[in-house]
Design a protein around this motif. Structure first.
Motif, short mmCIF file in Angstrom:
data_model
loop_
_atom_site.label_atom_id
_atom_site.label_comp_id
_atom_site.label_asym_id
_atom_site.label_seq_id
_atom_site.Cartn_x
_atom_site.Cartn_y
_atom_site.Cartn_z
N LYS A 95 3.54 10.65 -7.09
CA LYS A 95 4.21 11.20 -7.71
C LYS A 95 4.05 11.44 -9.20
CE LYS A 95 8.66 9.29 -6.22
NZ LYS A 95 10.19 7.88 -6.80
N LYS A 96 3.32 10.39 -9.17
CA LYS A 96 2.73 10.91 -10.56
C LYS A 96 1.50 12.33 -10.72
CE LYS A 96 0.43 9.36 -14.71
NZ LYS A 96 1.17 9.43 -15.51
N ARG A 97 0.67 12.42 -9.47
CA ARG A 97 0.04 13.27 -9.71
C ARG A 97 0.90 14.73 -9.46
NH1 ARG A 97 -4.13 12.41 -5.26
NH2 ARG A 97 -5.63 10.38 -5.65
N LYS A 98 2.61 14.65 -8.77
CA LYS A 98 3.14 15.83 -9.17
C LYS A 98 3.97 16.04 -10.61
CE LYS A 98 4.89 15.47 -4.11
NZ LYS A 98 5.73 15.63 -3.63
N GLY A 99 3.61 14.70 -11.46
CA GLY A 99 4.28 14.89 -13.20
C GLY A 99 5.99 14.29 -12.85
N ALA A 116 0.42 -1.48 0.10
CA ALA A 116 -0.39 0.13 -0.13
C ALA A 116 0.71 0.96 -0.15
CB ALA A 116 -0.88 0.15 1.28
N ALA A 117 2.13 1.30 0.67
CA ALA A 117 3.04 1.96 0.62
C ALA A 117 3.53 2.43 -0.59
CB ALA A 117 4.14 2.29 1.80
N ILE A 118 3.56 1.44 -1.61
CA ILE A 118 4.73 1.50 -3.14
C ILE A 118 3.63 2.28 -3.50
CG2 ILE A 118 5.79 0.48 -4.47
CD1 ILE A 118 6.98 -1.91 -2.68
N ILE A 119 2.51 1.96 -3.64
CA ILE A 119 1.10 2.36 -4.24
C ILE A 119 0.54 3.62 -4.19
CG2 ILE A 119 -0.88 1.78 -5.25
CD1 ILE A 119 -0.83 -0.91 -5.07
N ILE A 120 1.11 3.69 -3.04
CA ILE A 120 0.35 5.17 -2.26
C ILE A 120 1.66 6.10 -3.08
CG2 ILE A 120 0.43 7.02 -0.70
CD1 ILE A 120 -1.15 5.00 0.82
N SER A 121 2.56 6.13 -2.88
CA SER A 121 3.92 6.77 -3.23
C SER A 121 3.92 7.04 -4.66
CB SER A 121 5.29 6.00 -2.93
OG SER A 121 6.29 6.77 -3.72
N MET A 122 3.73 5.74 -5.03
CA MET A 122 3.33 5.88 -7.30
C MET A 122 2.66 6.97 -7.31
SD MET A 122 4.48 2.02 -7.54
CE MET A 122 4.14 2.23 -9.41
N VAL A 123 1.46 6.54 -6.74
CA VAL A 123 0.24 7.56 -7.21
C VAL A 123 0.13 9.18 -6.49
CG1 VAL A 123 -2.67 8.27 -5.92
CG2 VAL A 123 -1.23 5.70 -6.37
N SER A 130 14.85 10.21 -22.60
CA SER A 130 14.56 11.11 -22.32
C SER A 130 13.36 11.89 -22.15
CB SER A 130 16.12 11.77 -22.26
OG SER A 130 15.67 11.92 -23.39
N GLY A 131 12.78 11.34 -23.57
CA GLY A 131 12.34 12.23 -24.27
C GLY A 131 10.88 11.38 -24.33
N SER A 132 10.55 10.23 -23.85
CA SER A 132 9.41 9.60 -23.52
C SER A 132 8.80 9.33 -21.40
CB SER A 132 9.53 8.05 -23.94
OG SER A 132 10.43 7.58 -23.49
N CYS A 133 9.92 9.87 -21.04
CA CYS A 133 9.54 9.91 -19.19
C CYS A 133 9.41 10.64 -19.03
CB CYS A 133 10.95 9.13 -18.49
SG CYS A 133 12.14 9.71 -18.03
N HIS A 134 9.40 12.32 -19.63
CA HIS A 134 9.55 12.87 -18.65
C HIS A 134 8.53 14.22 -19.44
CE1 HIS A 134 11.87 12.33 -15.61
NE2 HIS A 134 12.78 12.13 -15.76
N LYS A 135 7.55 15.21 -19.59
CA LYS A 135 6.25 15.45 -19.99
C LYS A 135 7.53 16.89 -19.90
CE LYS A 135 2.05 14.01 -18.37
NZ LYS A 135 0.90 14.47 -17.35
N SER A 136 7.52 17.14 -21.35
CA SER A 136 8.09 18.39 -21.98
C SER A 136 6.85 19.45 -21.71
CB SER A 136 8.49 18.77 -22.22
OG SER A 136 9.69 17.38 -23.28
#
Length: 58
Positions: free
Chosen positions: A32-36, A23-30, A52-58
Motif C-alpha cells: 500500500k505504501k509503495r502504491k501511494g 508477515a502478510a499484514i506487513i507485506i500488505s502495508m508495504v 484529509s490534508g495529512s493522510c494523502h499526498k496531493s
C-alpha cells in the motif's frame, strides 16, 4: 530432540500461523505504501475527514 518437537507440535504450528499472519499484514502495508495509498484510513470520503490534508499526498 524429536520428542521435544512432538510434545510441542501445537505450539510450533500456532507460532508458525501467527508469524504468517503478521508477515502478510506487513507485506500488505508495504505494498500500500509503495502504491501511494494511505495506511491511516480507508473511509473513501476524505473531504469530510479532519486528517484529509495529512493522510494523502496531493
Amino acid at each position: 530432540m524429536l520428542q521435544w518437537i512432538i510434545s510441542n507440535i501445537w505450539t510450533i504450528i500456532i507460532c508458525a500461523v501467527l508469524i504468517g499472519i503478521v508477515a502478510a499484514i506487513i507485506i500488505s502495508m508495504v505494498r500500500k505504501k509503495r502504491k501511494g495509498k494511505s495506511m491511516v484510513c480507508n473511509c473513501g470520503s476524505c473531504g469530510s475527514c479532519p486528517m484529509s490534508g495529512s493522510c494523502h499526498k496531493s
